[in-house]
Design a protein around this motif. Structure first.
Motif, PDB file in Angstrom:
ATOM      1  N   LYS A 200       4.294  20.335  52.630  1.00 13.89           N
ATOM      2  CA  LYS A 200       5.362  20.805  53.644  1.00 13.89           C
ATOM      3  C   LYS A 200       5.519  19.795  54.555  1.00 13.89           C
ATOM      4  N   SER A 201       6.711  19.459  54.457  1.00 16.22           N
ATOM      5  CA  SER A 201       7.157  18.450  55.760  1.00 16.22           C
ATOM      6  C   SER A 201       7.329  19.024  57.078  1.00 16.22           C
ATOM      7  N   LYS A 202       6.903  17.943  57.922  1.00 19.16           N
ATOM      8  CA  LYS A 202       6.781  18.610  59.235  1.00 19.16           C
ATOM      9  C   LYS A 202       7.908  18.437  60.034  1.00 19.16           C
ATOM     10  N   LYS A 203       9.037  18.046  59.183  1.00 18.86           N
ATOM     11  CA  LYS A 203      10.468  17.785  60.070  1.00 18.86           C
ATOM     12  C   LYS A 203      10.986  19.180  60.763  1.00 18.86           C
ATOM     13  N   ARG A 204      11.574  19.070  62.048  1.00 20.14           N
ATOM     14  CA  ARG A 204      12.091  20.058  62.728  1.00 20.14           C
ATOM     15  C   ARG A 204      13.230  20.626  62.216  1.00 20.14           C
TER      16      ARG A 204
ATOM     17  N   ARG C  13       9.896  29.733  59.106  1.00 24.22           N
ATOM     18  CA  ARG C  13       9.872  29.371  57.753  1.00 24.22           C
ATOM     19  C   ARG C  13       8.600  29.971  57.141  1.00 24.22           C
ATOM     20  N   PRO C  15       5.257  29.938  54.609  1.00 28.57           N
ATOM     21  CA  PRO C  15       4.163  29.088  54.370  1.00 28.57           C
ATOM     22  C   PRO C  15       4.464  28.439  53.127  1.00 28.57           C
ATOM     23  N   GLY C  17       7.206  27.118  50.762  1.00 25.64           N
ATOM     24  CA  GLY C  17       8.666  26.376  51.169  1.00 25.64           C
ATOM     25  C   GLY C  17       8.947  25.785  52.366  1.00 25.64           C
ATOM     26  N   ASP C  18       9.866  24.872  52.208  1.00 28.18           N
ATOM     27  CA  ASP C  18      10.226  23.890  53.227  1.00 28.18           C
ATOM     28  C   ASP C  18      11.329  24.561  54.198  1.00 28.18           C
ATOM     29  N   TRP C  20      13.928  26.510  56.581  1.00 29.63           N
ATOM     30  CA  TRP C  20      13.922  27.418  57.670  1.00 29.63           C
ATOM     31  C   TRP C  20      14.689  28.705  57.155  1.00 29.63           C
ATOM     32  N   GLU C  65       8.890  29.821  65.653  1.00 25.90           N
ATOM     33  CA  GLU C  65       9.253  28.962  67.068  1.00 25.90           C
ATOM     34  C   GLU C  65      10.179  29.993  67.814  1.00 25.90           C
TER      35      GLU C  65
END
Ligand code: ATP
Ligand code: MG
Lengths: 212, 247, 284
Positions: A200-204, C13, C15, C17-18, C20, C65
């Motif tokens: 998983k990318s950590k991008k915001r 998002r 766990p 899947g990327d 949001w 968040e």
């Protein structure tokens, strides 16, 4: 230790147990309908061991045999065998022994060994070597050939178990492969079998908020 | 309320009775003693009005096993005292005794539990176990398993029917039949597993993991006889042990 | 009216899947109001419900968040069990929505109260009341496994209502119901509102949404396009561009308007169909 075991029994694991037990029963039933020469009645227990760990599988085995006892209590002593199979499957999974087909076949052999070693004494002590199914005939043949009771029961158990357990473990291997990551991610050993490792990318998030 | 003197007993009173028989035949080595339990169990079954199903159950599940166990002991149990022979086999006295002793115990213990499950409602038994300390989760697992098994049986039949219409062979050679196994079981497992997340949410919505004591609408009653009988069993067992050790 | 639920800049998002699924969601739900969440398939309505009920992040982990407040207190300070007493959740799939351990509808409805440890006499009283409210007395002795989808949906609703939560989150309660059953379920929900409950509803049938809701929240690809009183939202340009179904009357009226028919106001309920044309200028 106890706390760690308790953590294995999260709600999803608890809900997996009835399904696994039902799979044991349905697997047996379907094998009978298809007139297969093997029982295939521990698939659910093995599956639970593989994804939810040895302790959950142990409970599933205990309840499977208790429910079987409702229909025929005589074979209840074999609950020990089922529990050992469940724990064995859990440990094999933990140490990565189901990560490819070859290792899985080895795991099937290990589980066969567990089943034979645990069930033979039960057969000898409780039933004098007989079991009421075809394996009794095999045992009797070995006995007639002059083997002693332990040798005869062991040999006949190996013959009847080996195909059953290797096929069962292989089936579980393929079933686990087709379980969704979404579910696996919530099981104890699920991460070992996820198609997509944690990349998983950590991008915001970049979208600006449109309306506030 | 159930007026039958046997059926109306507390589930644990019935359960302890089966345990009592088990322990008694282990203590007393005499096969006549163990065999004697069988008519007693039939009488109890008759009192509970389940004699017919009890006996037919025994015939279906136990008789063949007992015959095999018996013959295997008679012919293969090591012994010196030969009392007869048949074809290549020798009949020994030790084998005969071992056969009687093993079968008498299997019959006593097996039929005691077969009777137990004829005269108890599983739901009541689970509740009784919960009352003496089994965690509620354990009760949940057992009860939900009993609901799921018939449900999944039905589904597996549907799947097999569907397969036949789609041309998956369920008849024919062993290989052909074996090939039908996987596509029957896999969708069943996967769909059941997929539903557990929502089932978990359902349970949480019903306060499954709420802290504190739960109420139960399903209550079991213990009558004086249910308090006395277990002690009677214990008394008899102690008596049997004393008799074994000292006499 | 005070806000009972407040979301401030909430993003989430799963766990796996990327993507949001919810992006910068801010909204407020007033105590005692009837709020509907509308949006196209996959816009994140169910996910939002899961956040409101606390299943995210208690059950589904993932990245969450922003701040979520329930009655002024941060959500993270509640335990999942406590939340169950405050917020009832009826979700989409009625087939799975049974406990799986009870063999009569009566026991099924009573299950939540048993778990809460409510006294026996009260359980009997409350279950009876709810069975008649939801009109399922006749199913009382039936096995929940043997019910139809529509019947199960009512049993699921009854099983939550009986627990008497302050807030009801209801995700598509009518998906398995015929029109009459649907009307009836909405009447029950309205009754709940009259009893002072806060209602948060996800529903695709816009006629009913317009008929019953005080406010709408419009979700689009995980973002809140708009929140406001039902009429205001339906009249807005933003709703028009969101490509969500209008109520039938509104749709017809808009079509007529396009053809040059003048309207007093945009009707959103069937009952307004007569008044909206009553302008003396008259188009004949
Ligand atoms: N548990 C989950 N894990 C991963 N992704 C999920 C999960 N649940 C939902 N999603 C994804 O999140 C997105 C939004 O789904 P959600 O169910 O919230 O939409 P929805 O608005 O309720 O749709 P519908 O109208 O079809 O009910 C979808 O793309 C879905 O695939
Ligand atoms: Mg949804």
């Amino acid at each position: 230790m106890l706390k760690k075991i308790k953590a294995d029994f999260n709600l999803l694991a608890i809900l997996l147990i009835p399904i696994g037990i039902a799979v044991n029963f349905v697997g047996f039933q379907v094998a009978q309908i298809l007139r297969l020469p093997i029982f295939l009645d521990t698939i659910g227990t093995i599956l639970i061991g593989v994804i939810a760990g040895p302790w959950v599988a142990l409970v599933a085995a205990l309840i499977t045999n208790s429910i079987t006892a409702i229909f025929n209590p005589v074979y209840f002593p074999y609950v020990v065998t089922s529990m050992a199979i469940g724990v064995g499957a859990g440990l094999l999974s933990k140490y990565g022994m189901l990560s490819n087909v070859y290792k899985t076949i080895v795991s099937g052999l290990v589980i066969t060994a567990i089943a034979v070693v645990v069930s033979s004494p039960i057969t000898v002590i409780f039933f004098g070597g007989a079991t009421g199914n075809t394996s009794s005939a095999i045992t009797a043949t070995f006995l007639a050939m002059g083997q002693n009771i332990w040798g005869a029961v062991f040999s006949s158990a190996i013959i009847t178990e080996i195909a059953d357990k290797v096929v069962s473990v292989l089936l579980v291997y393929f079933v686990v492969k087709s379980i969704s990551d979404r579910y696996l991610s919530k099981m104890k050993y699920g991460h070992l079998y996820m198609k997509k490792r944690n990349t998983k990318s950590k991008k915001r998030i970049t979208h600006p908020n449109l309306f506030t | 309320m159930n007026q039958n003197p046997i059926l109306s007993l507390h589930p644990l009173t019935k359960f302890y009775f089966a345990i009592f028989i088990t322990v008694s035949v282990i203590i007393v080595p005499n096969y006549l003693f163990a065999y004697a339990w069988f008519p007693v169990l039939i009488v109890i079954a008759a009192m509970a009005k389940v004699a017919k199903s009890f006996i037919s159950f025994i015939l279906k599940t136990l008789i063949i096993l007992l015959a095999i166990v018996f013959l295997m002991q008679v012919f293969f149990y090591p012994g010196e005292d030969v009392i007869g022979s048949w074809w290549i086999f020798e009949l020994t006295n030790e084998g005969l005794l071992q056969g009687l002793s093993l079968t008498s115990r299997i019959l006593a213990i097996g039929s005691a539990f077969i009777l137990f499950f004829r005269i108890v409602e599983i739901k009541d038994f689970v509740k009784a176990l919960e009352d003496i300390g089994m965690p509620p989760t354990g009760a949940y697992i057992v009860l939900s398993t009993l609901q799921i098994i018939p449900e999944m049986r039905r589904q597996s039949n549907t799947i097999m029917e569907a397969q036949k219409t789609r041309g998956v062979e369920t008849e024919g050679s062993l290989i052909v039949r074996a090939k039908a196994f996987f596509p029957t079981l896999t969708p069943l497992i996967l769909s059941s597993i997929a539903s557990t997340e929502e089932r978990a949410i359902t349970l949480e919505s019903r306060a499954f993991s709420a802290p504190g004591k739960k109420t139960s609408l399903h209550k079991l009653t213990k009558r004086p006889i249910d308090r006395v009988l277990p002690w009677v069993y214990v008394g008899i067992i102690i008596g049997l042990i004393i008799w074994r050790v000292f006499l | 009216m005070t806000a009972i639920i407040q979301l401030d800049n909430v993003s989430y998002r799963y766990p796996i899947g990327d993507e949001w699924i919810l992006k910068h969601v801010s909204l407020e739900i007033k105590k005692g109001s009837f709020v509907s969440i509308v949006g196209n398939n996959g816009s994140g309505k169910t996910t939002l419900c899961n956040i409101l009920r606390g299943f995210i992040p208690h059950f589904h982990k993932g990245d969450l968040e922003g701040t979520i407040k329930l009655g002024g207190t941060d959500m993270s300070e509640y335990q999942l069990g406590q939340l169950g007493e405050k917020i009832g959740f009826v979700f989409q799939n009625p087939f799975i929505q049974i406990s799986g351990v009870k063999d009569t509808v009566f026991d099924e409805v009573a299950y939540g109260l048993e778990n809460l440890g409510v006294a026996e006499e009260d359980i009997y009283k409350r279950v009876e009341e709810v069975l008649s409210l939801v009109k399922i007395q006749h199913l009382r002795e039936k096995n929940p496994f043997e019910l139809s989808g529509g019947q199960r949906q009512r049993v699921a609703l009854a099983s939550i209502i009986v627990m008497d939560p302050d807030i009801l989150v209801i995700d598509e309660p009518s998906s398995q119901l015929d029109p009459i059953g649907t009307e009836h379920v909405f009447e029950i929900i309205r009754l709940m509102k009259e009893r002072g409950k806060t209602i948060i509803l996800v529903e695709h049938k816009m006629d009913l949404v317009a008929e019953y809701s005080d406010e709408l929240i419009v979700l689009d690809k995980g973002e809140v396009l708009m929140q406001g009183p039902t009429r205001e939202v339906l009249e807005s340009e933003i709703f028009n561009t969101a490509n969500i179904q209008y109520p039938h009357v509104t749709e017809v009226a808009l079509e007529l308007q396009k053809q040059g028919v003048k309207l007093n106001f945009l009707p959103i309920r069937d009952s307004e169909i007569t008044t909206c044309f009553k302008n003396d200028g008259g188009n004949e």
